[in-house]
Design an enzyme around this catalytic site. Structure first.
Site, PDB file in Angstrom:
ATOM      1  N   TYR A 103      -1.940  -1.072  10.440  1.00 33.42           N
ATOM      2  CA  TYR A 103      -1.888  -1.244   8.987  1.00 33.42           C
ATOM      3  C   TYR A 103      -0.578  -0.689   8.429  1.00 33.42           C
ATOM      4  CZ  TYR A 103      -3.844  -1.089   4.195  1.00 33.42           C
ATOM      5  OH  TYR A 103      -4.083  -1.269   2.843  1.00 33.42           O
TER       6      TYR A 103
ATOM      7  N   SER B 227       0.870  -1.183   0.000  1.00 30.19           N
ATOM      8  CA  SER B 227       0.000   0.000   0.000  1.00 30.19           C
ATOM      9  C   SER B 227       0.905   1.230   0.000  1.00 30.19           C
ATOM     10  CB  SER B 227      -0.851  -0.011   1.276  1.00 30.19           C
ATOM     11  OG  SER B 227      -1.466   1.247   1.478  1.00 30.19           O
TER      12      SER B 227
HETATM   13  P1  NAD Z   1     -11.350  -6.379   0.379  1.00 27.88           P
HETATM   14  O1  NAD Z   1     -11.887  -6.224   1.753  1.00 27.88           O
HETATM   15  O2  NAD Z   1     -12.232  -6.056  -0.784  1.00 27.88           O
HETATM   16  O3  NAD Z   1     -10.812  -7.852   0.153  1.00 27.88           O
HETATM   17  C1  NAD Z   1     -10.051  -8.491   1.117  1.00 27.88           C
HETATM   18  C2  NAD Z   1      -9.996  -9.969   0.795  1.00 27.88           C
HETATM   19  O4  NAD Z   1      -9.266 -10.624   1.851  1.00 27.88           O
HETATM   20  C3  NAD Z   1     -11.384 -10.628   0.742  1.00 27.88           C
HETATM   21  O5  NAD Z   1     -11.386 -11.627  -0.259  1.00 27.88           O
HETATM   22  C4  NAD Z   1     -11.487 -11.279   2.129  1.00 27.88           C
HETATM   23  O6  NAD Z   1     -12.389 -12.383   2.152  1.00 27.88           O
HETATM   24  C5  NAD Z   1     -10.054 -11.710   2.344  1.00 27.88           C
HETATM   25  N1  NAD Z   1      -9.714 -11.942   3.739  1.00 27.88           N
HETATM   26  C6  NAD Z   1      -9.966 -11.154   4.817  1.00 27.88           C
HETATM   27  N2  NAD Z   1      -9.501 -11.743   5.936  1.00 27.88           N
HETATM   28  C7  NAD Z   1      -8.930 -12.924   5.552  1.00 27.88           C
HETATM   29  C8  NAD Z   1      -8.278 -13.976   6.244  1.00 27.88           C
HETATM   30  N3  NAD Z   1      -8.095 -13.935   7.580  1.00 27.88           N
HETATM   31  N4  NAD Z   1      -7.846 -15.036   5.543  1.00 27.88           N
HETATM   32  C9  NAD Z   1      -8.036 -15.094   4.205  1.00 27.88           C
HETATM   33  N5  NAD Z   1      -8.635 -14.132   3.488  1.00 27.88           N
HETATM   34  C10 NAD Z   1      -9.082 -13.053   4.159  1.00 27.88           C
HETATM   35  O7  NAD Z   1     -10.003  -5.504   0.359  1.00 27.88           O
HETATM   36  P2  NAD Z   1      -9.189  -4.828  -0.841  1.00 27.88           P
HETATM   37  O8  NAD Z   1      -9.384  -3.370  -0.755  1.00 27.88           O
HETATM   38  O9  NAD Z   1      -9.409  -5.537  -2.117  1.00 27.88           O
HETATM   39  O10 NAD Z   1      -7.699  -5.074  -0.309  1.00 27.88           O
HETATM   40  C11 NAD Z   1      -6.846  -6.066  -0.835  1.00 27.88           C
HETATM   41  C12 NAD Z   1      -5.415  -5.716  -0.480  1.00 27.88           C
HETATM   42  O11 NAD Z   1      -5.065  -4.471  -1.064  1.00 27.88           O
HETATM   43  C13 NAD Z   1      -5.178  -5.567   1.032  1.00 27.88           C
HETATM   44  O12 NAD Z   1      -3.928  -6.119   1.383  1.00 27.88           O
HETATM   45  C14 NAD Z   1      -5.168  -4.063   1.219  1.00 27.88           C
HETATM   46  O13 NAD Z   1      -4.402  -3.688   2.332  1.00 27.88           O
HETATM   47  C15 NAD Z   1      -4.514  -3.624  -0.077  1.00 27.88           C
HETATM   48  N6  NAD Z   1      -4.793  -2.236  -0.438  1.00 27.88           N
HETATM   49  C16 NAD Z   1      -6.050  -1.799  -0.662  1.00 27.88           C
HETATM   50  C17 NAD Z   1      -6.260  -0.475  -1.017  1.00 27.88           C
HETATM   51  C18 NAD Z   1      -7.616   0.060  -1.334  1.00 27.88           C
HETATM   52  O14 NAD Z   1      -7.728   1.294  -1.500  1.00 27.88           O
HETATM   53  N7  NAD Z   1      -8.637  -0.747  -1.429  1.00 27.88           N
HETATM   54  C19 NAD Z   1      -5.167   0.384  -1.113  1.00 27.88           C
HETATM   55  C20 NAD Z   1      -3.892  -0.091  -0.843  1.00 27.88           C
HETATM   56  C21 NAD Z   1      -3.712  -1.409  -0.510  1.00 27.88           C
END
Ligand code: NAD
Length: 262
Positions: free
Chosen positions: A157, A144
């Protein structure tokens, strides 16, 4: 010219947290290049399975809770038995909790560190032996912008994502002479369920309509004033899988609408 879109036919990709959001977008991109895909995550898994299955590749699913190291061991046993191992590992699963440090619930700290950082160590250590034998592999960590800079209220985080960038560099150094690479992608705001929760808290806190809360969130951090798409993250993952990216090692690649240039 060297292709920037890899052919991944015959390769197996494991994308953690791929039942929604960014993970699902990445799984779709990998499948479109021919990779068999192992999905993982919670919630309703049918839409993800159907979406990836529709591309014609082989789709697997394992519901490991990645906060538990025993579940991760089971996930890799499954990958070995059913797919012959993991060639492309995308560490994507992640969670968030927002609170000031002195009010941060210790159990939320533990949960975030376990999933966002420790799980990346376990999947990496379990994936590497197969990749070393084949002398080919791609480990792509979805970190991130919070791996590089901080924001108020995101202690766990930010700590975990900074840790992921450190682990990415060590893994890259230890594989530097092999056909195995390890890199991180550092997205800014992508409108997924994880961010939607933050939009809703913002709307409730400041008594805003949801659309205004989304705009406020973007205005504060992301100079482009628009969200990054999951397809854009998927395309970056494909590039990292390509031969053209074989000398990208230990990179922290920002896709952040200008967030970290400020
Ligand atoms: P999201 O909540 O849409 O998806 C998260 C996924 O992780 C889901 O499939 C969920 O079921 C799974 N998950 C949650 N807990 C779990 C566990 N204990 N074991 C296995 N699976 C688990 O989130 P997202 O926004 O798609 O984020 C995905 C990644 O991208 C994360 O690492 C997040 O930190 C990173 N990220 C997101 C953003 C953003 O703006 N959305 C920005 C930077 C980084």
């Amino acid at each position: 010219m060297m292709g920037i879109e890899p052919s991944l036919h015959g390769k197996t990709a494991l994308v953690t947290g791929s039942t929604s959001g960014i993970g699902l977008g990445i799984a779709r991109a990998l499948a479109q290049q021919g990779a068999n895909v192992i999905l993982n995550g919670f919630g309703d898994t049918a839409p993800a399975r159907d979406a990836i299955g529709a591309t014609g590749v082989r789709v697997g699913f394992h519901g490991a809770d990645l906060a538990k190291s025993g579940d991760i061991t089971d996930l890799f046993r499954y990958a070995e038995a059913e797919f012959g191992g993991v060639d492309v590992l995308v560490n994507n699963a992640g969670i968030q909790h927002v609170a000031m440090v002195d009010e941060f619930p210790p159990e939320r700290w533990d949960a975030i560190l376990a999933l966002n950082l420790t799980a990346v160590f376990h999947t990496t250590r379990l994936a590497l032996p197969h990749m070393k034998v084949r002398n080919w592999g791609r480990i792509i960590n979805i970190a991130s912008v919070h791996g590089q800079v901080a924001s108020v209220g995101k202690a766990a985080y930010v700590a975990a994502k900074h840790g992921v960038l450190g682990l990415t560099k060590v893994t890259a150094l230890e594989t530097a002479r092999l056909g195995v690479t390890c890199n991180a992608i550092c997205p800014g705001w992508v409108l997924t369920p994880l961010v939607q929760q933050q939009v809703e808290s913002r709307a409730a806190r400041d008594n805003l309509a949801e659309a205004d809360a989304r705009e406020a969130l973007l205005a504060e951090k992301q100079p482009s004033a628009s969200f990054i798409t999951t397809d854009q993250i998927g395309a970056a993952v494909l590039f990292l899988c390509s031969e053209a990216a074989s000398q990208m090692r230990g990179a922290a690649w920002t896709i952040d609408g200008g967030w970290t240039s400020q």
